[in-house]
Write a protein that holds these residues in place. Structure first.
Motif, PDB file in Angstrom:
ATOM      1  N   UNK A  29      61.321 150.350 -19.747  1.00  0.00           N
ATOM      2  CA  UNK A  29      61.572 151.633 -18.738  1.00  0.00           C
ATOM      3  C   UNK A  29      60.309 152.475 -18.993  1.00  0.00           C
ATOM      4  N   UNK A  30      59.790 152.705 -20.418  1.00  0.00           N
ATOM      5  CA  UNK A  30      58.387 153.345 -20.529  1.00  0.00           C
ATOM      6  C   UNK A  30      57.550 152.800 -19.677  1.00  0.00           C
ATOM      7  N   UNK A  31      57.280 151.616 -19.798  1.00  0.00           N
ATOM      8  CA  UNK A  31      56.063 151.039 -18.895  1.00  0.00           C
ATOM      9  C   UNK A  31      56.191 151.263 -17.497  1.00  0.00           C
ATOM     10  N   UNK A  32      57.626 151.136 -16.958  1.00  0.00           N
ATOM     11  CA  UNK A  32      57.733 151.342 -15.642  1.00  0.00           C
ATOM     12  C   UNK A  32      57.681 152.692 -15.145  1.00  0.00           C
ATOM     13  N   UNK A  33      57.920 153.655 -16.127  1.00  0.00           N
ATOM     14  CA  UNK A  33      57.698 155.035 -15.946  1.00  0.00           C
ATOM     15  C   UNK A  33      56.046 155.239 -16.050  1.00  0.00           C
ATOM     16  N   UNK A  34      55.503 154.917 -16.734  1.00  0.00           N
ATOM     17  CA  UNK A  34      53.941 155.234 -16.613  1.00  0.00           C
ATOM     18  C   UNK A  34      53.312 154.655 -15.490  1.00  0.00           C
ATOM     19  N   UNK A  35      53.662 153.436 -15.228  1.00  0.00           N
ATOM     20  CA  UNK A  35      53.060 152.890 -13.829  1.00  0.00           C
ATOM     21  C   UNK A  35      53.441 153.614 -12.591  1.00  0.00           C
ATOM     22  N   UNK A  36      54.408 154.342 -12.638  1.00  0.00           N
ATOM     23  CA  UNK A  36      54.980 154.909 -11.460  1.00  0.00           C
ATOM     24  C   UNK A  36      54.123 156.578 -11.108  1.00  0.00           C
ATOM     25  N   UNK A  37      53.398 157.071 -12.335  1.00  0.00           N
ATOM     26  CA  UNK A  37      52.955 158.299 -12.501  1.00  0.00           C
ATOM     27  C   UNK A  37      52.000 158.629 -11.590  1.00  0.00           C
ATOM     28  N   UNK A  38      51.045 157.460 -10.883  1.00  0.00           N
ATOM     29  CA  UNK A  38      50.216 157.714 -10.144  1.00  0.00           C
ATOM     30  C   UNK A  38      50.784 157.994  -8.802  1.00  0.00           C
ATOM     31  N   UNK A  39      51.806 157.196  -8.500  1.00  0.00           N
ATOM     32  CA  UNK A  39      52.618 156.956  -7.241  1.00  0.00           C
ATOM     33  C   UNK A  39      53.305 158.280  -6.991  1.00  0.00           C
ATOM     34  N   UNK A  40      53.747 158.843  -8.027  1.00  0.00           N
ATOM     35  CA  UNK A  40      54.507 160.255  -7.952  1.00  0.00           C
ATOM     36  C   UNK A  40      53.521 161.387  -7.786  1.00  0.00           C
ATOM     37  N   UNK A  41      52.251 161.328  -8.073  1.00  0.00           N
ATOM     38  CA  UNK A  41      51.343 162.373  -7.958  1.00  0.00           C
ATOM     39  C   UNK A  41      51.057 162.331  -6.504  1.00  0.00           C
ATOM     40  N   UNK A  42      50.788 160.979  -5.976  1.00  0.00           N
ATOM     41  CA  UNK A  42      50.468 160.961  -4.549  1.00  0.00           C
ATOM     42  C   UNK A  42      51.459 161.288  -3.724  1.00  0.00           C
ATOM     43  N   UNK A  43      52.694 161.048  -4.205  1.00  0.00           N
ATOM     44  CA  UNK A  43      54.062 161.593  -3.263  1.00  0.00           C
ATOM     45  C   UNK A  43      54.006 163.031  -3.127  1.00  0.00           C
ATOM     46  N   UNK A  44      53.917 163.777  -4.216  1.00  0.00           N
ATOM     47  CA  UNK A  44      53.836 165.015  -4.159  1.00  0.00           C
ATOM     48  C   UNK A  44      52.790 165.869  -3.305  1.00  0.00           C
ATOM     49  N   UNK A  45      51.669 165.263  -3.590  1.00  0.00           N
ATOM     50  CA  UNK A  45      50.478 165.601  -2.930  1.00  0.00           C
ATOM     51  C   UNK A  45      50.742 165.440  -1.376  1.00  0.00           C
ATOM     52  N   UNK A  46      51.474 164.473  -0.886  1.00  0.00           N
ATOM     53  CA  UNK A  46      51.518 164.244   0.650  1.00  0.00           C
ATOM     54  C   UNK A  46      52.704 165.174   1.034  1.00  0.00           C
ATOM     55  N   UNK A  47      53.668 165.479   0.097  1.00  0.00           N
ATOM     56  CA  UNK A  47      54.762 166.439   0.559  1.00  0.00           C
ATOM     57  C   UNK A  47      53.718 167.923   0.623  1.00  0.00           C
ATOM     58  N   UNK A  48      53.258 168.185   0.210  1.00  0.00           N
ATOM     59  CA  UNK A  48      52.318 169.386   0.193  1.00  0.00           C
ATOM     60  C   UNK A  48      51.481 169.289   1.468  1.00  0.00           C
ATOM     61  N   UNK A  49      50.984 168.291   1.770  1.00  0.00           N
ATOM     62  CA  UNK A  49      50.195 168.211   3.133  1.00  0.00           C
ATOM     63  C   UNK A  49      51.089 168.195   4.172  1.00  0.00           C
ATOM     64  N   UNK A  50      52.062 167.718   4.008  1.00  0.00           N
ATOM     65  CA  UNK A  50      53.216 167.683   5.217  1.00  0.00           C
ATOM     66  C   UNK A  50      53.884 168.943   5.466  1.00  0.00           C
ATOM     67  N   UNK A  51      53.437 169.960   4.293  1.00  0.00           N
ATOM     68  CA  UNK A  51      54.384 171.264   4.385  1.00  0.00           C
ATOM     69  C   UNK A  51      55.705 171.318   4.046  1.00  0.00           C
ATOM     70  N   UNK A  52      56.063 170.272   3.145  1.00  0.00           N
ATOM     71  CA  UNK A  52      57.476 170.417   2.640  1.00  0.00           C
ATOM     72  C   UNK A  52      57.453 171.106   1.262  1.00  0.00           C
ATOM     73  N   UNK A  53      56.358 170.650   0.505  1.00  0.00           N
ATOM     74  CA  UNK A  53      56.398 171.232  -0.825  1.00  0.00           C
ATOM     75  C   UNK A  53      55.407 172.366  -0.947  1.00  0.00           C
ATOM     76  N   UNK A  54      55.590 173.308  -1.918  1.00  0.00           N
ATOM     77  CA  UNK A  54      54.755 174.335  -2.305  1.00  0.00           C
ATOM     78  C   UNK A  54      53.560 173.784  -2.980  1.00  0.00           C
ATOM     79  N   UNK A  55      52.268 174.455  -2.716  1.00  0.00           N
ATOM     80  CA  UNK A  55      51.051 173.918  -3.332  1.00  0.00           C
ATOM     81  C   UNK A  55      50.556 174.723  -4.458  1.00  0.00           C
ATOM     82  N   UNK A  56      51.357 175.576  -5.088  1.00  0.00           N
ATOM     83  CA  UNK A  56      51.147 176.426  -6.071  1.00  0.00           C
ATOM     84  C   UNK A  56      52.018 176.020  -7.297  1.00  0.00           C
ATOM     85  N   UNK A  57      52.513 174.577  -7.205  1.00  0.00           N
ATOM     86  CA  UNK A  57      53.441 174.055  -8.381  1.00  0.00           C
ATOM     87  C   UNK A  57      52.667 172.803  -8.978  1.00  0.00           C
TER      88      UNK A  57
END
Length: 210
Positions: free
Chosen positions: A123-151
């Motif tokens: 589970x630790x390895x799975x979590x670590x491998x998903x970190x980059x995808x998570x960053x990309x996901x939240x960045x996309x959310x910011x770009x789409x206007x759904x997530x704040x950019x100051x977080x």
């Protein structure tokens, strides 16, 4: 040759049946309560046969988690292929899936995982491998206007994980059901990092499916 092929097919089929039964038992009764002898008896196979395929309970549990993760990833991939999805679509689908999953687990299931180092490491390895995808996901959310950019979303993710972990350590599941705990934690964060545009979708979803 035919006998060897038949034996291989039988073992493959039996391996799948063992996983199916074990998963069902772990989810219904918790990890600690399920014994290898119980699984062998339910499948009407000898303990020797079971141990030949899965040397111990931890190996069996690890395979259950690997199977579950593969199934989850396949479901996410299918969801993304069905239609164009926004980050809010993906986030709310994750929320619904997680709520269903938690509603089907006994409260002690998540705390009992810590007893099995192989599972914890997986589970630790799975979590670590998903970190980059998570960053990309939240960045996309910011770009789409759904997530704040100051977080700081890396910090937010860690805080959310720690809150759920602390809830389990403090055994809050004795007083509150797991889905209820998760719902309150995730909506606390959602209302903190979503923009008005994102919150409108959250509120609409809640009104349609309270």
């Amino acid at each position: 040759m035919k006998r060897t092929r038949a034996t291989t097919e039988y073992r493959k089929e039996l391996r799948g049946k063992i996983l199916e039964v074990a998963l069902c038992e772990f989810k219904q009764k918790g990890i600690r309560a399920v014994k290898m002898d119980d699984i062998a008896r339910m499948l009407t196979i000898s303990k020797r046969t079971l141990y030949e395929i899965y040397p111990n309970k931890e190996e069996l549990l690890l395979e259950c988690f690997k199977f579950t993760k593969e199934h989850e990833e396949a479901e996410v991939a299918a969801f993304l292929k069905e239609a164009p999805r926004t980050t809010m679509d993906i986030l709310l689908n994750f929320y619904r899936t997680r709520m269903k999953e938690l509603s089907e687990l006994p409260p002690t299931f998540l705390t009992e995982i810590d007893r099995y180092p192989l599972v914890v490491e997986f589970l630790k390895q799975k979590h670590e491998s998903s970190q980059e995808k998570m960053k990309q996901f939240f960045q996309r959310g910011v770009e789409e206007g759904y997530f704040r950019e100051d977080v700081d979303y890396t910090l937010i993710a860690r805080l959310g994980e720690n809150m759920m972990h602390n809830a389990m350590v403090k055994q809050l599941y004795i007083e509150y059901e797991l889905p209820y705990i998760f719902r309150n934690v995730i909506f606390l964060f959602l209302r903190g990092f979503c923009t008005r545009k994102g919150l409108d979708i959250v509120d609409k979803t809640l009104n349609e499916n309270p």
